[in-house]
Scaffold this motif. Structure first.
Motif, PDB file in Angstrom:
ATOM      1  N   ALA A   1       0.811  -1.218   0.000  1.00 45.86           N
ATOM      2  CA  ALA A   1       0.000   0.000   0.000  1.00 45.86           C
ATOM      3  C   ALA A   1       0.841   1.262   0.000  1.00 45.86           C
ATOM      4  CB  ALA A   1      -0.924  -0.009   1.224  1.00 45.86           C
ATOM      5  N   SER A   2       2.115   1.145   0.405  1.00 44.82           N
ATOM      6  CA  SER A   2       2.989   2.318   0.414  1.00 44.82           C
ATOM      7  C   SER A   2       3.961   2.323  -0.759  1.00 44.82           C
ATOM      8  CB  SER A   2       3.764   2.367   1.736  1.00 44.82           C
ATOM      9  OG  SER A   2       4.546   3.533   1.821  1.00 44.82           O
ATOM     10  N   VAL A   3       4.529   1.174  -1.088  1.00 49.95           N
ATOM     11  CA  VAL A   3       5.561   1.139  -2.131  1.00 49.95           C
ATOM     12  C   VAL A   3       4.955   1.271  -3.526  1.00 49.95           C
ATOM     13  CG1 VAL A   3       7.440  -0.232  -3.135  1.00 49.95           C
ATOM     14  CG2 VAL A   3       7.072  -0.259  -0.661  1.00 49.95           C
ATOM     15  N   GLN A   4       3.799   0.637  -3.751  1.00 49.53           N
ATOM     16  CA  GLN A   4       3.204   0.700  -5.086  1.00 49.53           C
ATOM     17  C   GLN A   4       2.840   2.121  -5.497  1.00 49.53           C
ATOM     18  OE1 GLN A   4       0.452  -2.457  -6.216  1.00 49.53           O
ATOM     19  NE2 GLN A   4      -0.792  -0.943  -7.302  1.00 49.53           N
ATOM     20  N   PRO A   5       2.156   2.903  -4.648  1.00 49.06           N
ATOM     21  CA  PRO A   5       1.859   4.290  -5.035  1.00 49.06           C
ATOM     22  C   PRO A   5       3.120   5.126  -5.230  1.00 49.06           C
ATOM     23  CG  PRO A   5       0.501   3.626  -3.160  1.00 49.06           C
ATOM     24  CD  PRO A   5       1.489   2.533  -3.381  1.00 49.06           C
ATOM     25  N   ALA A   6       4.165   4.811  -4.475  1.00 46.45           N
ATOM     26  CA  ALA A   6       5.432   5.533  -4.646  1.00 46.45           C
ATOM     27  C   ALA A   6       5.982   5.285  -6.051  1.00 46.45           C
ATOM     28  CB  ALA A   6       6.441   5.079  -3.590  1.00 46.45           C
ATOM     29  N   ALA A   7       5.871   4.028  -6.511  1.00 46.48           N
ATOM     30  CA  ALA A   7       6.321   3.704  -7.872  1.00 46.48           C
ATOM     31  C   ALA A   7       5.412   4.380  -8.910  1.00 46.48           C
ATOM     32  CB  ALA A   7       6.336   2.194  -8.072  1.00 46.48           C
ATOM     33  N   GLN A   8       4.149   4.457  -8.616  1.00 49.78           N
ATOM     34  CA  GLN A   8       3.230   5.139  -9.529  1.00 49.78           C
ATOM     35  C   GLN A   8       3.589   6.614  -9.655  1.00 49.78           C
ATOM     36  OE1 GLN A   8      -0.350   2.804  -7.618  1.00 49.78           O
ATOM     37  NE2 GLN A   8      -1.169   3.960  -9.353  1.00 49.78           N
ATOM     38  N   ALA A   9       4.049   7.224  -8.563  1.00 47.57           N
ATOM     39  CA  ALA A   9       4.472   8.621  -8.610  1.00 47.57           C
ATOM     40  C   ALA A   9       5.635   8.795  -9.587  1.00 47.57           C
ATOM     41  CB  ALA A   9       4.871   9.095  -7.215  1.00 47.57           C
ATOM     42  N   ASP A  10       6.433   7.745  -9.745  1.00 50.50           N
ATOM     43  CA  ASP A  10       7.560   7.796 -10.690  1.00 50.50           C
ATOM     44  C   ASP A  10       7.109   7.566 -12.131  1.00 50.50           C
ATOM     45  OD1 ASP A  10      10.007   6.170  -8.482  1.00 50.50           O
ATOM     46  OD2 ASP A  10       9.450   8.287  -8.730  1.00 50.50           O
ATOM     47  N   GLY A  11       5.870   7.066 -12.304  1.00 53.31           N
ATOM     48  CA  GLY A  11       5.350   6.839 -13.655  1.00 53.31           C
ATOM     49  C   GLY A  11       4.987   5.399 -13.976  1.00 53.31           C
ATOM     50  N   LEU A  12       5.177   4.475 -13.047  1.00 55.38           N
ATOM     51  CA  LEU A  12       4.793   3.087 -13.318  1.00 55.38           C
ATOM     52  C   LEU A  12       3.278   2.961 -13.173  1.00 55.38           C
ATOM     53  CD1 LEU A  12       7.869   2.995 -12.233  1.00 55.38           C
ATOM     54  CD2 LEU A  12       7.401   0.561 -11.932  1.00 55.38           C
ATOM     55  N   VAL A  13       2.725   2.019 -13.931  1.00 55.47           N
ATOM     56  CA  VAL A  13       1.274   1.854 -13.961  1.00 55.47           C
ATOM     57  C   VAL A  13       0.918   0.420 -13.567  1.00 55.47           C
ATOM     58  CG1 VAL A  13      -0.769   1.914 -15.440  1.00 55.47           C
ATOM     59  CG2 VAL A  13       1.065   3.594 -15.771  1.00 55.47           C
ATOM     60  N   PRO A  14       0.039   0.239 -12.580  1.00 58.33           N
ATOM     61  CA  PRO A  14      -0.331  -1.131 -12.198  1.00 58.33           C
ATOM     62  C   PRO A  14      -1.173  -1.788 -13.288  1.00 58.33           C
ATOM     63  CG  PRO A  14      -1.467   0.488 -10.817  1.00 58.33           C
ATOM     64  CD  PRO A  14      -0.580   1.244 -11.718  1.00 58.33           C
ATOM     65  N   THR A  15      -1.044  -3.113 -13.373  1.00 56.92           N
ATOM     66  CA  THR A  15      -1.821  -3.876 -14.330  1.00 56.92           C
ATOM     67  C   THR A  15      -2.140  -5.239 -13.734  1.00 56.92           C
ATOM     68  OG1 THR A  15      -1.847  -4.745 -16.606  1.00 56.92           O
ATOM     69  CG2 THR A  15       0.267  -4.758 -15.477  1.00 56.92           C
ATOM     70  N   ALA A  16      -3.267  -5.800 -14.151  1.00 55.14           N
ATOM     71  CA  ALA A  16      -3.737  -7.037 -13.516  1.00 55.14           C
ATOM     72  C   ALA A  16      -2.891  -8.247 -13.876  1.00 55.14           C
ATOM     73  CB  ALA A  16      -5.194  -7.284 -13.893  1.00 55.14           C
ATOM     74  N   SER A  17      -2.329  -8.232 -15.075  1.00 54.44           N
ATOM     75  CA  SER A  17      -1.564  -9.398 -15.506  1.00 54.44           C
ATOM     76  C   SER A  17      -0.543  -8.953 -16.545  1.00 54.44           C
ATOM     77  CB  SER A  17      -2.497 -10.441 -16.123  1.00 54.44           C
ATOM     78  OG  SER A  17      -2.932 -10.015 -17.404  1.00 54.44           O
ATOM     79  N   PHE A  18       0.250  -9.908 -17.013  1.00 48.69           N
ATOM     80  CA  PHE A  18       1.221  -9.592 -18.076  1.00 48.69           C
ATOM     81  C   PHE A  18       0.871 -10.368 -19.344  1.00 48.69           C
ATOM     82  CE2 PHE A  18       3.887 -13.445 -17.805  1.00 48.69           C
ATOM     83  CZ  PHE A  18       3.614 -13.895 -16.527  1.00 48.69           C
ATOM     84  N   SER A  19      -0.427 -10.587 -19.550  1.00 49.48           N
ATOM     85  CA  SER A  19      -0.849 -11.394 -20.692  1.00 49.48           C
ATOM     86  C   SER A  19      -1.018 -10.581 -21.974  1.00 49.48           C
ATOM     87  CB  SER A  19      -2.165 -12.113 -20.358  1.00 49.48           C
ATOM     88  OG  SER A  19      -3.148 -11.165 -19.974  1.00 49.48           O
ATOM     89  N   THR A  20      -1.254  -9.289 -21.855  1.00 49.30           N
ATOM     90  CA  THR A  20      -1.486  -8.462 -23.049  1.00 49.30           C
ATOM     91  C   THR A  20      -0.164  -8.069 -23.700  1.00 49.30           C
ATOM     92  OG1 THR A  20      -3.433  -7.545 -21.968  1.00 49.30           O
ATOM     93  CG2 THR A  20      -2.546  -6.314 -23.862  1.00 49.30           C
ATOM     94  N   LYS A  21      -0.119  -8.172 -25.010  1.00 48.94           N
ATOM     95  CA  LYS A  21       1.104  -7.754 -25.716  1.00 48.94           C
ATOM     96  C   LYS A  21       1.194  -6.223 -25.689  1.00 48.94           C
ATOM     97  CE  LYS A  21       2.452 -11.548 -28.472  1.00 48.94           C
ATOM     98  NZ  LYS A  21       3.496 -11.909 -29.364  1.00 48.94           N
ATOM     99  N   LEU A  22       2.409  -5.739 -25.486  1.00 49.21           N
ATOM    100  CA  LEU A  22       2.662  -4.296 -25.453  1.00 49.21           C
ATOM    101  C   LEU A  22       3.425  -3.901 -26.718  1.00 49.21           C
ATOM    102  CD1 LEU A  22       3.756  -3.913 -21.700  1.00 49.21           C
ATOM    103  CD2 LEU A  22       1.509  -3.457 -22.693  1.00 49.21           C
TER     104      LEU A  22
END
Lengths: 292, 117
Positions: free
Chosen positions: A196-217
């Motif tokens: 709950a603390s580290v994930q939002p900190a990473a989001q502040a840097d520009g990372l985006v949460p995602t449910a899985s890694f199944s979608t091609k980027l």
């Protein structure tokens, strides 16, 4: 002290190791010399995976018994040379080595080894042979992101880079030499070692949460990373490489593409993560993310 | 003669590190000197994640001429490896700063040193 004995039983932690005195070393050699049956088999040792995998004994030229290398497993006494091994069908040498231990074993370890030594040697060898023939299928990794970095540990595992860049640097493929911390570049560093603390900190840097890694980027859309937590203690990141497998860099240590058990990482959620038992989230990062 | 101990245990956060007192430094030197050579035994490889041992970085200590790595019952000096089957050196290093270490870290390292399954 004359020789070192190592009990090969653990996977992720060091194996118990102890010393034999001069008298014990000589007794070991006597016991070995009394075995008359020979076999072309070598001690299986590390083959076969987890649990008891025999003993190794080593001594150098200054020892009472001279330079010696023995591997003993499932009754096979392997002297490590091109000679035939000896076959100690009663497994008395393994039992005796267990009794020489001067280190404390957890009760579960001693019980496990004792139960393994109770298996007749021929049966133990058949079990090992089955495992040698039937190999596990190779792991499958599927590439997902056009921008994913190639797995190239040589870029990271050099003295001018390795100590100064951590898992977060590696996951984002940025060598800042600042031992980067999630959120620090934007004044929003984590305050607790929790998802709950580290994930939002990473989001502040520009990372985006995602449910899985199944979608091609597609190109320009970044690559997948994953955040895990050692509850209330530390965090760790993995990244998915161009070949679809995952790799990581634990702190100031070397970047590598295997988990704590030495296996290829097809999904950090199912990998051996040691004390980082909490899986927080997959996230997407890209070349425009700023970390410090 | 500052001697710094680094507990190699974290991935994201910087590792805990502390400086030994003069008395602790002398005790460490005494402990290492009392160990036998490893006689050809293989040092274990630390895991990727979790406890990976202690690094000792000394300045102007003749008995510790370079970095020392302590892990898994072995003490690796620049020129040789010594065996510590009871892992007493690791235990001592852990306790040399036990009051400042967070309990989960202390517990994990102690668990590893004691070989608890």
């Amino acid at each position: 002290m004359s020789a070192t004995v190592q009990l090969n039983v653990f996977s992720g932690r060091p194996n118990p190791t102890w010393l034999l005195n001069d008298e014990q070393a000589r007794e070991l050699l006597d016991r070995v010399h009394q075995v008359e049956t020979k076999t072309p088999l070598k001690a299986a040792g590390s083959v076969g995976g987890l649990g008891y995998r025999g003993f190794t004994v080593a001594s150098d030229a200054k020892s009472t018994i001279g330079e010696t290398r023995l591997a003993v497993h499932a009754g096979v006494v392997d002297t490590g040379r091109t000679d035939l091994s000896l076959f100690d069908e009663s497994r008395e040498i393994e039992s005796w080595l267990l009794e020489t231990a001067t280190v404390q074993f957890d009760k579960g370890v001693r019980e496990h080894v004792t139960s393994m030594l109770a298996v007749p040697a021929q049966e133990a060898l058949r079990d090992l042979t089955d495992r040698l023939i039937v190999l596990p299928p190779p792991s499958k990794c599927t590439p997902k992101a056009a921008d994913a970095p190639a797995y190239n540990p040589g870029l990271w595992n050099i003295p001018t880079v390795q100590p100064y860049n951590n898992c977060y640097n590696y996951a984002n493929d940025q060598r800042t030499n600042t031992f980067a911390q999630p959120g620090r570049a934007h004044g929003k560093m984590y305050t607790k070692l929790t998802c709950a603390s580290v994930q939002p900190a990473a989001q502040a840097d520009g990372l985006v949460p995602t449910a899985s890694f199944s979608t091609k980027l597609a190109a320009g859309k970044g690559w997948y990373v994953a955040l895990v937590i050692w509850p209330n203690t530390d965090y760790h990141w993995y990244r998915q490489d161009a070949n679809g497998c995952w790799s990581h860099k634990p702190g100031g240590t070397a970047a590598r593409n295997v988990d704590n058990g030495g296996h290829t990482i097809t999904d950090p959620k199912t990998a051996n993560r040691g004390p980082y038992t909490t899986f927080c989230s997959y996230m997407i990062t890209n070349r425009h993310v700023v970390i410090k | 003669m500052p001697v710094e101990v680094i507990l190699d245990v974290f991935s994201g956060r910087p590792n805990p590190r502390w400086v030994l007192s003069d008395a602790q430094t002398l005790e460490l030197v005494r402990r290492i000197a009392s160990l036998s050579r490893a006689q050809g035994a293989r040092e274990p490889t630390p895991p990727d994640l979790g406890y990976r041992g202690f690094r000792i970085e000394a300045h102007d200590v003749p008995e510790l001429p370079g970095p020392v790595h302590v892990y898994g019952g072995f003490v690796r000096l620049p020129s040789e490896v010594r065996l510590d089957p009871q892992r007493r050196t690791e235990r001592w290093l852990l306790e040399s700063n036990s009051k400042a270490l967070e309990p989960p870290i202390h517990e994990l390292v102690l668990h590893e040193i004691e070989g608890r399954v």
